[in-house]
Scaffold this active site. Structure first.
Site, PDB file in Angstrom:
ATOM      1  N   SER A  64       0.818  -1.206   0.000  1.00  0.00           N
ATOM      2  CA  SER A  64       0.000   0.000   0.000  1.00  0.00           C
ATOM      3  C   SER A  64       0.854   1.260   0.000  1.00  0.00           C
ATOM      4  O   SER A  64       2.002   1.273   0.470  1.00  0.00           O
ATOM      5  CB  SER A  64      -0.925   0.024   1.225  1.00  0.00           C
ATOM      6  OG  SER A  64      -1.876  -1.006   1.160  1.00  0.00           O
ATOM      7  N   GLN A  65       0.275   2.332  -0.505  1.00  0.00           N
ATOM      8  CA  GLN A  65       0.862   3.672  -0.466  1.00  0.00           C
ATOM      9  C   GLN A  65       1.251   3.997   0.986  1.00  0.00           C
ATOM     10  O   GLN A  65       0.494   3.715   1.913  1.00  0.00           O
ATOM     11  CB  GLN A  65      -0.197   4.636  -0.982  1.00  0.00           C
ATOM     12  CG  GLN A  65       0.122   6.096  -0.936  1.00  0.00           C
ATOM     13  CD  GLN A  65      -1.118   6.928  -1.278  1.00  0.00           C
ATOM     14  OE1 GLN A  65      -2.226   6.411  -1.312  1.00  0.00           O
ATOM     15  NE2 GLN A  65      -0.914   8.203  -1.515  1.00  0.00           N
TER      16      GLN A  65
END
Length: 215
Positions: A64-65
Site C-alpha cells: 500500500s501507499q
C-alpha cells in the site's frame, strides 16, 4: 542505492507524504521512519520504495501507499501490548510497522508465495512479535481470538462476519469496503459495551479480498 540515501528518502516520505497530510500519532511516525520499506518491495522497485505510490509485490498484489499504511495504523489507536489481527500479509510491511509500535501481530495471507516470502523476511528482520498463517483471511484466526484490533488490507463487499465475531470489546476494526472492485471506502467499526458503531474515512482503492466471506 546507499543506505544513507535510503534513510534520507524515508525521512522525506514521512515528512512530505504522511505528516503533511495530517497523521499525528508519534508512534506511527516513528515506526514509519524506522521500518526499511525498500526491503519489502521487489529489488527492481527499490528506487521507488519511498514514492507516494502503491507498488506491485507479485502474485497480483501490492504494497500500500505509505500514507494509507500510516493512516490505517493511526486509526487503529493501538497501544503497546495489544493483539492485532491483519488480513492480507502481502510483503509484511504493515505487520512490521505495527510490530514496531509494540503490538503482537497475527497476520493471515492466502497466497502461498507471498506468505513464504513475508514470513522469511519478517524472521530475518527479527520481527518476532509477528506470527504468520497461510489461510483464507476472511475466516480470521479464531484460535487466537479475540483481538484488540483488526486491520484488513484488501477490499471486500462487506466486513466478514467472522472478523466481527473475533473483535474484542472494546475493539476497533479497519477495512476498505465497497460494492465495486478496486473502489472502496475506508470504514472503522468500533465495538464498545456490545454496541458496534461505524465511521467512514473516504475513498480508497485496494486489491480484492478473496475468500469465503469476500469476493
Amino acid at each position: 542505492m546507499a543506505g544513507s540515501d535510503l534513510k534520507r528518502l524515508r525521512e522525506r516520505m514521512v515528512r512530505e507524504q504522511i505528516e503533511a497530510r495530517g497523521v499525528q500519532d508519534q508512534r506511527v511516525l516513528a515506526a514509519m521512519r524506522k521500518v526499511p520499506r525498500h526491503l519489502f518491495v521487489q529489488e527492481a522497485m527499490t528506487s521507488h520504495a519511498y514514492s507516494d505510490d502503491a507498488l506491485p509485490i507479485g502474485s497480483g498484489q501490492t504494497i500500500s501507499q505509505p500514507y494509507i499504511v500510516a493512516l490505517m495504523s493511526e486509526l487503529l489507536e493501538v497501544e503497546p501490548g495489544m493483539t492485532v489481527l491483519e488480513i492480507g500479509t502481502g510483503s509484511g510491511y504493515q505487520a512490521a510497522v505495527l510490530a514496531e509500535m509494540g503490538c503482537e501481530v497475527f497476520t493471515v495471507e492466502r497466497q502461498r508465495t507471498l506468505y513464504s516470502k513475508a514470513r522469511e523476511r519478517l524472521l530475518e528482520m527479527r520481527y518476532f512479535k509477528v506470527r504468520c498463517k497461510l489461510d483464507d483471511g476472511t475466516m480470521g484466526w479464531p484460535e487466537e481470538a479475540p483481538f484488540d484490533r483488526i486491520i484488513v488490507t484488501a477490499g471486500g463487499p462487506s466486513v466478514p462476519e467472522p472478523l466481527v465475531d473475533q473483535l474484542a470489546d472494546p475493539g476497533i476494526l479497519i477495512m476498505p469496503v465497497g460494492r465495486s472492485r478496486r473502489s472502496q471506502e475506508l470504514i472503522m467499526l468500533r465495538q464498545k459495551d456490545g454496541v458496534v458503531t461505524e465511521e467512514r474515512f473516504g475513498g480508497v482503492a485496494f486489491v480484492d479480498l478473496v475468500g469465503e466471506h469476500g469476493w
